[in-house]
Structure formats: structure tokens, C-alpha cells
Enzyme design. Structure first.
Site, PDB file in Angstrom:
ATOM      1  N   ARG A  73       5.417   6.062  14.456  1.00 44.59           N
ATOM      2  CA  ARG A  73       5.187   6.534  13.083  1.00 44.59           C
ATOM      3  C   ARG A  73       4.588   7.938  13.092  1.00 44.59           C
ATOM      4  O   ARG A  73       3.690   8.250  13.874  1.00 44.59           O
ATOM      5  CB  ARG A  73       4.240   5.576  12.350  1.00 44.59           C
ATOM      6  CG  ARG A  73       3.914   6.021  10.916  1.00 44.59           C
ATOM      7  CD  ARG A  73       3.255   4.926  10.110  1.00 44.59           C
ATOM      8  NE  ARG A  73       2.035   4.443  10.720  1.00 44.59           N
ATOM      9  CZ  ARG A  73       1.396   3.324  10.336  1.00 44.59           C
ATOM     10  NH1 ARG A  73       1.920   2.583   9.372  1.00 44.59           N
ATOM     11  NH2 ARG A  73       0.275   2.964  10.915  1.00 44.59           N
TER      12      ARG A  73
ATOM     13  N   HIS B 134       4.727   0.075   0.095  1.00 43.21           N
ATOM     14  CA  HIS B 134       5.477  -0.590   1.151  1.00 43.21           C
ATOM     15  C   HIS B 134       4.582  -1.593   1.862  1.00 43.21           C
ATOM     16  O   HIS B 134       3.358  -1.558   1.749  1.00 43.21           O
ATOM     17  CB  HIS B 134       6.049   0.428   2.155  1.00 43.21           C
ATOM     18  CG  HIS B 134       5.002   1.152   2.935  1.00 43.21           C
ATOM     19  ND1 HIS B 134       4.316   2.241   2.423  1.00 43.21           N
ATOM     20  CD2 HIS B 134       4.505   0.956   4.182  1.00 43.21           C
ATOM     21  CE1 HIS B 134       3.464   2.691   3.325  1.00 43.21           C
ATOM     22  NE2 HIS B 134       3.539   1.920   4.402  1.00 43.21           N
TER      23      HIS B 134
ATOM     24  N   HIS C 244       0.839  -1.195   0.000  1.00 41.63           N
ATOM     25  CA  HIS C 244       0.000   0.000   0.000  1.00 41.63           C
ATOM     26  C   HIS C 244       0.875   1.247   0.000  1.00 41.63           C
ATOM     27  O   HIS C 244       2.083   1.182   0.264  1.00 41.63           O
ATOM     28  CB  HIS C 244      -0.934   0.016   1.214  1.00 41.63           C
ATOM     29  CG  HIS C 244      -0.216   0.144   2.530  1.00 41.63           C
ATOM     30  ND1 HIS C 244       0.486  -0.904   3.110  1.00 41.63           N
ATOM     31  CD2 HIS C 244      -0.090   1.196   3.383  1.00 41.63           C
ATOM     32  CE1 HIS C 244       1.014  -0.511   4.252  1.00 41.63           C
ATOM     33  NE2 HIS C 244       0.688   0.773   4.448  1.00 41.63           N
TER      34      HIS C 244
ATOM     35  N   ASP D 270       0.608   5.080   1.862  1.00 40.52           N
ATOM     36  CA  ASP D 270      -0.135   5.584   3.010  1.00 40.52           C
ATOM     37  C   ASP D 270      -1.207   6.596   2.623  1.00 40.52           C
ATOM     38  O   ASP D 270      -0.944   7.546   1.879  1.00 40.52           O
ATOM     39  CB  ASP D 270       0.817   6.202   4.032  1.00 40.52           C
ATOM     40  CG  ASP D 270       1.545   5.142   4.845  1.00 40.52           C
ATOM     41  OD1 ASP D 270       1.061   4.004   4.911  1.00 40.52           O
ATOM     42  OD2 ASP D 270       2.607   5.462   5.422  1.00 40.52           O
TER      43      ASP D 270
END
Length: 292
Positions: free
Chosen positions: A283, A266, A117, A119
């Protein structure tokens, strides 16, 4: 392939050679816990543009420090989750294999991370930069893979490039959660993040390079029967994630990795004993621009 910047181009830090054809450079000697000088910030952005994935070694940032570092590159996104683990999320949120009692588990609260995917492509304005900082790692495994969508596009047959030119794919958080076997979003979450459409072939706003803009969030193609459109997207995804387009990052203690969502897919890899070892990362995500 763009070459890595020279060490002299990054003040107070040393940048190594390209980690793979698909991208990536390792940078040592930088202290990201302090505000960046204008020269260092510009050098980071140049390396980011040319190499897509930056790996800063030996960092030790708390959440406030990671927020401050990331905020130097733009507006930081909120997380969309409102589920039981929502306390883990926010402007700096935790990615882990831990249950609510802090124990390692194979039950994943973010199973979509293990599918290819980019983000927040289900946002009208998707992500630009993601920053992931390793806090606790298993003794081996727990890798993250990146697929270079510009290389994948360039390698397509000309007939396929003509076929997909001008097509737009629908990106949906609900679709990606369904594919990952996760619970569906709530009605409130879907009202806040309804499906959006983006070009299947995206143009990088800095380099002008064309890249496939697909992945697990892309459900079907506008103006095409859903099954046919989904099949085309899956064929493109299979092509784009071949080994020659992929860099696999083997995490080291203290790694802080940032990457360009505009030209990469990723995914995390569950290649470790998830029920035994802790894997905890922090993150942050910088908002990007509308794809074109």
C-alpha cells in the site's frame, strides 16, 4: 452516474465499462512499472475523477516501482504506526494476515482495516489517493468493499441534509483503534496525531459534489453531546453503507487498485480462511488537501 472514459482516451491501455453504480473501472494493457507519459497520467486522473476506483489488471510492481508510480500523483504519506510490526511500514508498507514469523493468522495487526473508514481522516490533511497492489492472494475471498459517499449524501432526506449542514465531526486515531479492539496509540503517537475535526459533509475539490465524510475514525460531533453525536454518525454510516452504494472488489492476481478517499469509505472483508491462506498487499498513500 459518471460514465467511464472511452478506451481511446487512455493511451496504450483499454478501459472497460463501469464496474458498479458506486464506481470502479478495470483497465488493461497499462504497464505501471514504467514512468507514465503525460497523456497517460492525465487520462488516469480523469478516470479517477469520474469513476473513483481504478483497477489496473496484471501488474507486477516491486516496492520501488510502486513508490515511483504513486509519487507521480503527489506526496506519499508515512505510516503512523510505531508498534512491534513497524518494520512492515513506511512509504510502501505491507498489508497482510501474516504473523511475525510470516505465517497466516487470524490475529490482525491492523484490525481497523475491517471497519468502514477513509484513510487518515484523523490527520489535519487527510489522504487523497490510496494505491493497493495484490502480491499474494487466497484462492477465494479476501475482498475489499467501497462505499460511495456522494451517492449516500444525495439519497439523504432533505431534513437530514439540513440537520447535518455545517456540522463538524472529531476524527481520532485513538477512537478508531478502540472500536476495532486494537491497542491504544502511544503517548508519542497521540502527540504526533492529535484529534482533528472535519466537516460531516465534504465538498469534492474537483467536481464540487457533496459527500459524507464519516467512518470509523469519526468519533463524535463538535458542539453536541458525545453520545448524541456518535449516534448520529452511526446512523449516517448505516445509511451510507447500504448495498446500493457499495462496490465489492474481488481481487485477481496482479491487481493494482487506486481509489479516492475524498468520496469513498472502504473496508477489507475477512471472507476467507485467514489461518490457512496468505493475503499480502503493498500500500502507498498520496496526501490530499484540507477538507471543506
Amino acid at each position: 452516474m459518471a460514465e467511464a472514459q472511452s478506451a481511446a482516451a487512455m493511451p496504450d491501455a483499454a478501459i472497460g465499462s463501469r464496474l458498479s453504480e458506486a464506481g470502479g473501472v478495470a483497465i488493461t494493457g497499462a504497464d505501471l512499472s514504467r514512468p507514465l507519459s503525460p497523456d497517460l497520467r492525465e487520462a488516469i486522473l480523469a478516470a479517477f475523477r469520474d469513476n473513483h476506483i481504478l483497477v489496473f489488471r496484471s501488474q507486477d510492481l516491486g516496492k520501488d516501482q510502486q513508490f515511483a508510480f504513486t509519487h507521480q500523483f503527489g506526496e506519499i504519506e508515512d505510516h503512523v504506526g510505531r508498534h512491534a510490526a513497524a518494520a512492515r511500514y513506511g512509504l510502501v508498507h505491507t498489508v497482510s494476515n501474516l504473523d511475525e514469523d510470516g505465517r497466516p493468522t487470524t490475529r490482525l495487526s491492523a484490525a481497523g482495516n475491517y471497519h468502514w473508514h477513509t484513510d487518515k481522516s484523523y490527520h489535519a490533511v487527510p489522504s487523497l489517493m490510496t494505491v493497493l497492489h495484490a502480491r499474494e492472494l487466497p484462492p477465494e475471498g479476501g475482498d475489499t468493499q467501497f462505499a460511495n459517499m456522494t451517492m449516500a449524501y444525495d439519497a439523504l432526506p432533505e431534513a437530514t441534509k439540513l440537520r447535518i449542514d455545517g456540522l463538524r465531526a472529531v476524527h481520532s486515531w485513538a477512537a478508531s483503534r478502540r472500536r476495532a479492539g486494537a491497542p491504544p496509540p502511544s503517548e508519542i503517537e497521540m502527540r504526533e496525531r492529535p484529534p482533528v475535526d472535519h466537516p460531516v459533509v465534504r465538498t469534492h475539490p474537483e467536481t464540487g459534489a457533496k459527500a459524507l465524510y464519516i467512518g470509523n475514525h469519526a468519533s463524535h460531533i463538535l458542539g453536541m453531546p458525545e453520545e448524541e453525536g456518535e449516534a448520529l454518525l452511526l446512523d449516517l454510516l448505516e445509511h451510507a453503507t447500504q448495498p446500493q452504494f457499495v462496490y465489492t472488489h474481488h481481487w485477481q492476481d496482479g491487481d493494482l487498485v487506486l481509489w479516492d478517499n475524498r468520496c469513498l469509505l472502504h473496508r477489507a472483508i475477512a471472507n476467507y480462511e485467514m489461518a490457512k491462506h496468505r493475503r499480502v498487499l503493498h500500500r502507498t498513500v498520496v496526501t490530499g488537501t484540507v477538507p471543506f
